[in-house]
Design a protein around this motif. Structure first.
Motif, PDB file in Angstrom:
ATOM      1  N   TYR A 197      31.541  -4.786 -26.802  1.00 13.56           N
ATOM      2  CA  TYR A 197      30.502  -5.617 -27.416  1.00 13.56           C
ATOM      3  C   TYR A 197      29.973  -5.007 -28.709  1.00 13.56           C
ATOM      4  O   TYR A 197      29.586  -5.718 -29.634  1.00 13.56           O
ATOM      5  N   ALA A 198      29.945  -3.692 -28.781  1.00 10.57           N
ATOM      6  CA  ALA A 198      29.489  -2.986 -29.984  1.00 10.57           C
ATOM      7  C   ALA A 198      30.274  -1.683 -30.076  1.00 10.57           C
ATOM      8  O   ALA A 198      29.819  -0.644 -29.601  1.00 10.57           O
ATOM      9  N   ALA A 199      31.452  -1.749 -30.667  1.00  7.63           N
ATOM     10  CA  ALA A 199      32.369  -0.611 -30.696  1.00  7.63           C
ATOM     11  C   ALA A 199      31.720   0.594 -31.369  1.00  7.63           C
ATOM     12  O   ALA A 199      31.089   0.466 -32.419  1.00  7.63           O
ATOM     13  N   THR A 200      31.883   1.763 -30.766  1.00  8.87           N
ATOM     14  CA  THR A 200      31.260   2.965 -31.325  1.00  8.87           C
ATOM     15  C   THR A 200      31.976   3.446 -32.582  1.00  8.87           C
ATOM     16  O   THR A 200      31.408   4.182 -33.379  1.00  8.87           O
ATOM     17  N   ALA A 201      33.239   3.041 -32.735  1.00  7.57           N
ATOM     18  CA  ALA A 201      33.999   3.506 -33.901  1.00  7.57           C
ATOM     19  C   ALA A 201      35.016   2.445 -34.290  1.00  7.57           C
ATOM     20  O   ALA A 201      35.272   1.497 -33.552  1.00  7.57           O
ATOM     21  N   GLY A 202      35.590   2.626 -35.483  1.00  9.70           N
ATOM     22  CA  GLY A 202      36.628   1.705 -35.941  1.00  9.70           C
ATOM     23  C   GLY A 202      36.138   0.739 -36.999  1.00  9.70           C
ATOM     24  O   GLY A 202      35.000   0.797 -37.453  1.00  9.70           O
ATOM     25  N   ASP A 203      37.030  -0.183 -37.360  1.00 11.39           N
ATOM     26  CA  ASP A 203      36.730  -1.123 -38.425  1.00 11.39           C
ATOM     27  C   ASP A 203      36.104  -2.423 -37.934  1.00 11.39           C
ATOM     28  O   ASP A 203      35.633  -3.222 -38.732  1.00 11.39           O
ATOM     29  N   ASP A 204      36.141  -2.665 -36.631  1.00  3.88           N
ATOM     30  CA  ASP A 204      35.636  -3.925 -36.083  1.00  3.88           C
ATOM     31  C   ASP A 204      34.396  -3.679 -35.236  1.00  3.88           C
ATOM     32  O   ASP A 204      34.322  -2.701 -34.487  1.00  3.88           O
TER      33      ASP A 204
END
Length: 411
Positions: A197-204
């Protein structure tokens, strides 16, 4: 996208199912993860020349299973297997409960319950399941659980060894064993959904596959344990949260804040499912969070949100599960119910919490409160600090944009 990038994307989406399927064969989650990695290497070697298969997930699963079968054949002779089968028929008592055709038959759920075996510490259960089922890296698990990365890495390695040494069975347990593992299973499913739901890392910002897996597991768990209020509470919470997924990002993947989301596009079917699950929930932590999410879902407009009720629910939640993150969420609700001046002291009181030292949402919330109080220079500094802490590209862009949009320094 390059072939290597496609392979890694597919593997990240399918790794949990592959590990679960292979664990059924080799009965060891550590070995299963290694065989899944072997399948990934094979794809990286073969797909650039042969092309990406029509069903890449099925290709990876088949490759991993072939390796698992080969491993079993190498390790055990045919005669030994016959002897083991004979002993099993003679010595193993019937199951404590008869097989139920309506029971859950899902390797992923078996994998979750196996990783949440009581032979492991609670922290080890969570770390291992996030690694195997959620497909999270050690770094992502550490950030999601506010723990040092080396500590998480050690937990994962030791957990695999402990399960193998104890000979833990790959199953969804019955009776008291099932109830004993429930708390860890609930927490793990919750954390997996949160990472999607709310990625801790990455581009998305979003990782929809994780959300879908967690939501499906929550629904199955509620069906498996219909008398357990918190299972329904978790299912309700995830239904409500998932109903907003399509509106949380804009056309280019940029985050859309809750106040700006188009509520007409919220998924009404998921909201109805959330309401139904909430009616079977209780008064535990997940049920209270579901009630909070239900308040948001019930508001036709952002301005109609019952922030007083939400602040009250957070107050009850913090009594059940004292946590600086819950306190921070309560402060946000208080700011909406009673104004930013009432909430700022609550946020400032959390500044010394070790668990929040690198938590980007603390300066983000403080920046929002300062902006609403007209203290632009201080707000800008907080948004910039929050941007430096987050590892998610989309969140960083949003925070820097908020900092840049503030007026010049206050006199």
């Amino acid at each position: 996208m390059t072939t290597a990038g496609a392979v890694e994307t597919v593997f990240r989406m399918e790794s949990a199912r592959i590990i679960a399927g292979v664990t059924r064969i080799v009965r060891d989650v550590g070995i299963a993860e290694e065989l899944a990695q072997d399948a990934l290497v094979a794809a990286l070697e073969q797909w650039p020349a042969s092309g990406i298969p029509d069903r890449p997930g099925a290709w990876l699963m088949a490759a991993a299973r072939h390796r698992a079968v080969d491993l079993v054949r190498r390790r055990e002779t045919y005669a030994r297997k016959l002897a083991e089968v004979g002993r099993a028929l003679e010595d193993v008592p019937p199951p404590a409960e008869p097989a139920d055709p309506d029971d859950i038959d899902d390797d992923l759920l078996r994998l979750v319950f196996t990783a949440c075996h009581p032979v492991l510490s609670t922290d080890a259960r969570i770390a291992l399941t996030l690694r195997l089922v959620g497909g999270l890296t050690t770094q992502e698990i550490a950030r999601a659980h506010l723990a040092p990365e080396p500590t998480v890495a050690q937990r994962v390695v030791r957990a695999k060894r402990t399960l193998a040494k104890a000979g833990v069975r790959f199953e969804v347990p019955y009776g008291a064993d099932r109830a004993e593992r429930l708390a860890s299973v609930l927490e793990v499913i919750y954390l997996i959904f949160n990472e999607g739901y709310a990625a801790t890392a990455g581009d998305d910002l979003l990782r929809p596959a994780l959300c879908e897996d967690a939501l499906r597991l929550a629904r199955q768990l509620a069906a498996l344990m219909p008398q357990e209020p918190e299972a329904h509470g978790l299912a309700a919470l995830l239904e409500f949260q998932a109903s907003r997924t399509a509106t949380r990002t804009g056309p280019d993947g940029e985050p859309v804040l809750l106040a700006d989301q188009n509520r007409a596009r919220w998924n009404r079917l998921l909201i109805r499912r959330g309401v139904e699950a909430l009616q079977r929930a209780g008064s535990g932590p997940y049920s209270l969070q579901a009630a909070i999410a239900g308040c948001h879902a019930a508001a036709v407009r952002y301005e109609d949100t019952d922030w007083t009720a939400i602040a009250t629910l957070y107050g009850r939640l913090v009594l059940l599960v004292p946590s600086p993150v819950v306190e921070l969420n309560r402060a946000v609700a208080v700011s909406m119910a009673d104004g930013p001046a009432a909430a700022l002291p609550l946020v400032d009181a959390l500044a010394g919490e070790p668990a929040l030292r690198s938590y980007h949402l603390l300066p983000s919330v403080r920046g929002d409160l300062l902006e609403r109080l007209g203290r632009a220079a201080e707000a800008r500094a907080e948004f910039e600090r929050a941007a430096s802490l987050t590892r998610n590209t989309r969140e960083r862009e949003l925070l820097l944009a908020r900092a840049a949009a503030l007026p010049g320094l206050s006199p």
